[in-house]
Design an enzyme around this catalytic site. Sequence first.
Site, PDB file in Angstrom:
ATOM      1  N   ASP A 108      -7.168  -1.310  -4.327  1.00  9.81           N
ATOM      2  CA  ASP A 108      -8.193  -0.945  -3.350  1.00  9.81           C
ATOM      3  C   ASP A 108      -9.096   0.154  -3.893  1.00  9.81           C
ATOM      4  O   ASP A 108     -10.323   0.123  -3.712  1.00  9.81           O
ATOM      5  CB  ASP A 108      -7.542  -0.449  -2.050  1.00  9.81           C
ATOM      6  CG  ASP A 108      -6.704  -1.502  -1.362  1.00  9.81           C
ATOM      7  OD1 ASP A 108      -6.994  -2.702  -1.537  1.00  9.81           O
ATOM      8  OD2 ASP A 108      -5.756  -1.128  -0.656  1.00  9.81           O
TER       9      ASP A 108
ATOM     10  N   ASP B 271       0.850  -1.194   0.000  1.00  7.71           N
ATOM     11  CA  ASP B 271       0.000   0.000   0.000  1.00  7.71           C
ATOM     12  C   ASP B 271       0.879   1.233   0.000  1.00  7.71           C
ATOM     13  O   ASP B 271       1.996   1.208   0.541  1.00  7.71           O
ATOM     14  CB  ASP B 271      -0.912   0.015   1.227  1.00  7.71           C
ATOM     15  CG  ASP B 271      -1.948  -1.096   1.194  1.00  7.71           C
ATOM     16  OD1 ASP B 271      -2.436  -1.403   0.101  1.00  7.71           O
ATOM     17  OD2 ASP B 271      -2.257  -1.651   2.259  1.00  7.71           O
TER      18      ASP B 271
END
Length: 220
Positions: A185, A155
């Site tokens: 995401d 991330d």
Amino acid sequence: MPLSPTSKRLCLSAAAILAVIVIDQIIKVYVKTHFLLHESVDVTPWFKLVFIENRGMAFGMDFIGTAVLTVFRIAAIIFFCFILHKAAKSLKPFGLILCIALIIAGAAGNIIDNCLYGLIFTESLPYVPGIPFSPAAFTAFGEGYGSFLSGRVVDMFYFPLFTWPDWLPLVGGEVFFGAIFNFADAAISCGAIAILLFYNKHMLKEAQPSPTPEQSEQCD
């Protein structure tokens, strides 16, 4: 020979899925091989690149085992592929087809991390000021930091838009939307939110099982 309306929708979905996966992996590989763990770069005052890894859910959460989550994601992809095929055959709007494709692509992008990153990357070391650690690098297949299904999701996007005033209960002093997430995401979230806002009636119909011939005759 021109494509049928169904084929056009399926081609659109395939192109969208491929594009999201490629973009997602390019960003993740760049961050993984150029950033140390928890290293941060300010792009703007309200947008930062912050490298973190997690074994669990999206947006940096980490409370479900990697293997369990991967199985769940695979099941979700199978389900949404079925819904996508039904929607294409019944000539649902292109927007709905694109939203479903975004969800499939996002789930697939994170599955790649879970399945392969532990096998092909060295361990990411934490950022410590003054200590010149090197970022992770590609390694021979199977000689990475983990095993199959033990890879950690990368991330990097962080949007600290503002901080709540200290006098507010519960959230005082906290950053608004403090989650750190990746492109996959974002694809899942955008697809799901757009479906809820604009195409929820279509999705409810597609999720229902098709009537049997006997049921159709009874309705007639």
